[in-house]
Design a protein around this motif. Structure first.
Motif, PDB file in Angstrom:
ATOM      1  N   PRO A 254       0.822  -1.219   0.000  1.00  0.00           N
ATOM      2  CA  PRO A 254       0.000   0.000   0.000  1.00  0.00           C
ATOM      3  C   PRO A 254       0.851   1.262   0.000  1.00  0.00           C
ATOM      4  O   PRO A 254       1.943   1.293   0.551  1.00  0.00           O
ATOM      5  N   ARG A 255       0.353   2.293  -0.663  1.00  0.00           N
ATOM      6  CA  ARG A 255       0.985   3.610  -0.736  1.00  0.00           C
ATOM      7  C   ARG A 255       2.277   3.604  -1.547  1.00  0.00           C
ATOM      8  O   ARG A 255       3.108   4.504  -1.411  1.00  0.00           O
ATOM      9  N   SER A 256       2.436   2.605  -2.408  1.00  0.00           N
ATOM     10  CA  SER A 256       3.629   2.551  -3.250  1.00  0.00           C
ATOM     11  C   SER A 256       3.348   2.972  -4.685  1.00  0.00           C
ATOM     12  O   SER A 256       4.251   2.956  -5.518  1.00  0.00           O
ATOM     13  N   GLY A 257       2.089   3.329  -4.980  1.00  0.00           N
ATOM     14  CA  GLY A 257       1.737   3.763  -6.326  1.00  0.00           C
ATOM     15  C   GLY A 257       0.856   2.791  -7.083  1.00  0.00           C
ATOM     16  O   GLY A 257       0.604   2.989  -8.275  1.00  0.00           O
ATOM     17  N   THR A 258       0.348   1.757  -6.402  1.00  0.00           N
ATOM     18  CA  THR A 258      -0.458   0.757  -7.106  1.00  0.00           C
ATOM     19  C   THR A 258      -1.765   1.346  -7.630  1.00  0.00           C
ATOM     20  O   THR A 258      -2.199   1.014  -8.740  1.00  0.00           O
ATOM     21  N   THR A 259      -2.413   2.217  -6.847  1.00  0.00           N
ATOM     22  CA  THR A 259      -3.669   2.813  -7.309  1.00  0.00           C
ATOM     23  C   THR A 259      -3.435   3.742  -8.495  1.00  0.00           C
ATOM     24  O   THR A 259      -4.199   3.732  -9.471  1.00  0.00           O
ATOM     25  N   MET A 438      -3.599   7.238 -21.405  1.00  0.00           N
ATOM     26  CA  MET A 438      -3.114   6.773 -20.105  1.00  0.00           C
ATOM     27  C   MET A 438      -2.509   7.916 -19.297  1.00  0.00           C
ATOM     28  O   MET A 438      -2.481   7.866 -18.066  1.00  0.00           O
ATOM     29  N   LEU A 439      -2.014   8.939 -19.978  1.00  0.00           N
ATOM     30  CA  LEU A 439      -1.434  10.088 -19.282  1.00  0.00           C
ATOM     31  C   LEU A 439      -2.508  11.003 -18.697  1.00  0.00           C
ATOM     32  O   LEU A 439      -2.209  11.860 -17.863  1.00  0.00           O
ATOM     33  N   SER A 440      -3.743  10.831 -19.127  1.00  0.00           N
ATOM     34  CA  SER A 440      -4.863  11.622 -18.597  1.00  0.00           C
ATOM     35  C   SER A 440      -5.657  10.792 -17.595  1.00  0.00           C
ATOM     36  O   SER A 440      -6.884  10.862 -17.523  1.00  0.00           O
ATOM     37  N   PHE A 441      -4.948  10.001 -16.812  1.00  0.00           N
ATOM     38  CA  PHE A 441      -5.558   9.075 -15.865  1.00  0.00           C
ATOM     39  C   PHE A 441      -6.511   9.759 -14.891  1.00  0.00           C
ATOM     40  O   PHE A 441      -7.475   9.165 -14.411  1.00  0.00           O
ATOM     41  N   TYR A 442      -6.235  11.024 -14.558  1.00  0.00           N
ATOM     42  CA  TYR A 442      -7.049  11.724 -13.567  1.00  0.00           C
ATOM     43  C   TYR A 442      -8.456  12.016 -14.075  1.00  0.00           C
ATOM     44  O   TYR A 442      -9.329  12.429 -13.309  1.00  0.00           O
ATOM     45  N   GLN A 443      -8.694  11.788 -15.371  1.00  0.00           N
ATOM     46  CA  GLN A 443     -10.036  11.928 -15.923  1.00  0.00           C
ATOM     47  C   GLN A 443     -10.805  10.607 -15.907  1.00  0.00           C
ATOM     48  O   GLN A 443     -11.977  10.557 -16.268  1.00  0.00           O
ATOM     49  N   ASN A 444     -10.137   9.545 -15.473  1.00  0.00           N
ATOM     50  CA  ASN A 444     -10.760   8.231 -15.392  1.00  0.00           C
ATOM     51  C   ASN A 444     -11.834   8.250 -14.310  1.00  0.00           C
ATOM     52  O   ASN A 444     -11.567   8.620 -13.174  1.00  0.00           O
ATOM     53  N   ARG A 445     -13.046   7.853 -14.655  1.00  0.00           N
ATOM     54  CA  ARG A 445     -14.148   7.881 -13.697  1.00  0.00           C
ATOM     55  C   ARG A 445     -14.425   6.515 -13.073  1.00  0.00           C
ATOM     56  O   ARG A 445     -15.443   6.317 -12.415  1.00  0.00           O
ATOM     57  N   ALA A 446     -13.512   5.570 -13.267  1.00  0.00           N
ATOM     58  CA  ALA A 446     -13.676   4.291 -12.584  1.00  0.00           C
ATOM     59  C   ALA A 446     -13.600   4.512 -11.077  1.00  0.00           C
ATOM     60  O   ALA A 446     -12.788   5.301 -10.600  1.00  0.00           O
ATOM     61  N   PRO A 447     -14.448   3.835 -10.291  1.00  0.00           N
ATOM     62  CA  PRO A 447     -14.466   4.070  -8.847  1.00  0.00           C
ATOM     63  C   PRO A 447     -13.122   3.749  -8.196  1.00  0.00           C
ATOM     64  O   PRO A 447     -12.476   2.761  -8.528  1.00  0.00           O
ATOM     65  N   VAL A 448     -12.712   4.607  -7.266  1.00  0.00           N
ATOM     66  CA  VAL A 448     -11.506   4.399  -6.470  1.00  0.00           C
ATOM     67  C   VAL A 448     -11.924   4.392  -5.007  1.00  0.00           C
ATOM     68  O   VAL A 448     -12.493   5.368  -4.515  1.00  0.00           O
TER      69      VAL A 448
END
Length: 490
Positions: A254-259, A438-448
């Motif tokens: 956790p907290r290593s960048g997996t998300t 893939m570089l615009s990942f922050y626009q991904n609306r998949a639930p986190v």
């Protein structure tokens, strides 16, 4: 004529779940769902979600909605279960009309804020959470959720309101206190008062540590058994289940960048959005912890090892497909997947994995300052964090030696500083073309639904100062614990 008693009750279902008898639990669930008036469809839906039967859970929720007029509390429970089942938009549709009416019930706005944050609607989420807190300023969990989304250095009003609530409503003996401490710590950190933040982080972690069940010796024994079992002389069993599009595993603590990596990969047209779903753990729930750590020995003693593998592979693919429907290959970043990786690799011999590693000291601090809600009992003390990360590193080194062609190692720092180059390496490993989306990942609306919910819906950024400079006392504790456990071969 009296009505026949049902063959099963909810207690029978719970007994099957607790005993790891998943097939029996599924059969009882389906039976109870088929009754005209099962005891509690909301409870059954929650159990179905717990064993990853999402289609069944959604059917039960729909039955409940049609059965009667819901109370407000039942409506919120139903919406919360929709969100847990990976249907956040259904949750919003169910609750938003109540908010539009302006009902003065804080649970409405807390749920909406939480769910909207998970799908990247950050400004809407902030607005809803602030509404919840205007009605219930004593809600530590609402403050904690808001703290993950706002910068208190830029939102002076939110900081003043949090400070007032902290002073007026903090009761150290109450469960809400932990959430208040972490929310206040985040606020002080945003504003650059690291001494105040450090005091709050320590108080929050101390409360959590009291409830910790993590045992360093037990974890060490489990990892040692995993590594020894992979050398078991029996050959790997083969099975006939071949995934048309083999899943992709993301490995890392956790907290290593997996998300972050999961969100990036989820933007590729050939991959399904990553999710922290329990499909593999649920597929293995009939196994004891010892059988998981000695899986090859378990197979060697099994009367029908090929059939056992086929059942697990088919179940995993079905459950994962319900969680992440789509035409692409499924990306799995489940918590503790590293510990299940030998099983995963046996079930899917064509599957590829990406191991994302981060500086261990930075990872340790990020874990310590995160108010994990479950499955991270090791994250509240520097010595437990050091033990956990050390053992996970040893385990990953073992898998890298065992599966050198199947696991690609990438650095979190490279993902931040050279994202396109790093993602091109990953795509090459997965035999996929690079896609700029893939570089615009922050626009991904998949639930986190992880602690990274606020970060992965923003463009990449670098903190203003290294954590070691901001929190030297933690890093002194960490370094002492880390080096104390370093021995020959560590």
């Amino acid at each position: 004529m009296t009505q026949a008693q049902p063959l099963y009750q909810t207690d029978d279902l719970m007994a099957a779940v607790r005993s790891g008898r998943r097939a029996e639990a599924q059969a009882i669930l389906e039976y109870l769902a088929g009754l005209s008036e099962p005891q509690n469809k909301l409870q059954l839906a929650a159990i179905a979600i717990g064993i990853a039967e999402l289609t069944l859970a959604l059917m039960l929720l729909e039955q409940f909605r049609q059965r009667k007029q819901m109370t407000l509390n039942e409506l919120l429970q139903c919406a919360g279960l929709y969100a847990e089942a990976g249907q956040p938009e259904l949750a919003v549709q169910l609750v938003q009309p109540q908010a539009d009416q302006g009902l003065p019930y804080p649970g409405i706005y807390h749920l909406l804020g939480t769910v909207k944050a998970q799908t990247g609607r950050i400004q809407d989420a902030i607005s809803d959470l602030k509404k919840a807190l205007s009605l219930s300023p004593q809600s530590g969990i609402s403050w904690l959720t808001l703290a993950s989304l706002v910068n208190f250095a830029k939102d002076e009003q939110a900081f003043r309101r949090l400070s007032t609530a902290y002073q007026q409503h903090l009761q150290p003996e109450q469960p809400e206190a932990r959430h208040f401490y972490y929310a206040m710590a985040k606020a002080w950190d945003d504003r650059g008062d690291y001494q105040q933040a450090w005091q709050c982080y320590q108080q929050g972690a101390a409360l959590a540590a009291v409830q910790s069940r993590y045992q360093q010796a037990e974890h060490q024994q489990f990892v040692q058994q995993l590594m020894a079992d992979s050398q078991w002389p029996q050959p790997k069993r083969q099975h006939r289940v071949v995934a048309e599009k083999p899943p992709v595993a993301i490995l890392g603590v956790p907290r290593s960048g997996t998300t972050l990596l999961g969100q990036m990969l989820g933007c590729h047209s050939a991959l399904n959005a990553a999710a922290e779903h329990p499909s593999l753990a649920v597929s293995c729930m009939h196994l004891s912890r010892t059988q998981i750590s000695q899986f090859n020995q378990y197979l060697a003693a099994h009367g029908a090892p090929d059939a056992a593998l086929e059942h697990m592979a088919e179940l995993y693919l079905r459950l994962a497909g319900e969680r992440t429907p789509g035409q692409g290959a499924m990306v799995d970043k489940a918590l503790n997947l590293t510990q299940y990786f030998d099983i995963w690799a046996t079930l899917f011999p064509q599957g590829k994995a990406i191991y994302i590693r981060r500086d261990e000291a930075e990872t340790a601090w990020s874990c310590y300052k995160t108010n994990f809600r479950q499955q991270a009992d090791w994250s509240w003390r520097a010595d437990d964090i050091a033990s956990y990360l050390r053992l996970e590193r040893q385990l990953m080194q073992h898998w890298l030696a065992l599966y050198p062609e199947r696991i690609l190692t990438v650095d979190y720092a490279d993902l931040l500083n050279a994202p396109e180059t790093t993602l091109r390496r990953i795509c090459q490993h997965l035999q996929l073309p690079f896609e700029p989306a893939m570089l615009s990942f922050y626009q991904n609306r998949a639930p986190v639904q992880t602690a990274s919910v606020g970060q992965v819906h923003q463009p990449l950024f670098t903190p203003p100062a290294p954590a070691a400079e901001r929190y030297p006392e933690f890093f002194r504790q960490w370094q002492a614990a880390w080096h104390m456990g370093q021995g020959p071969g560590a």
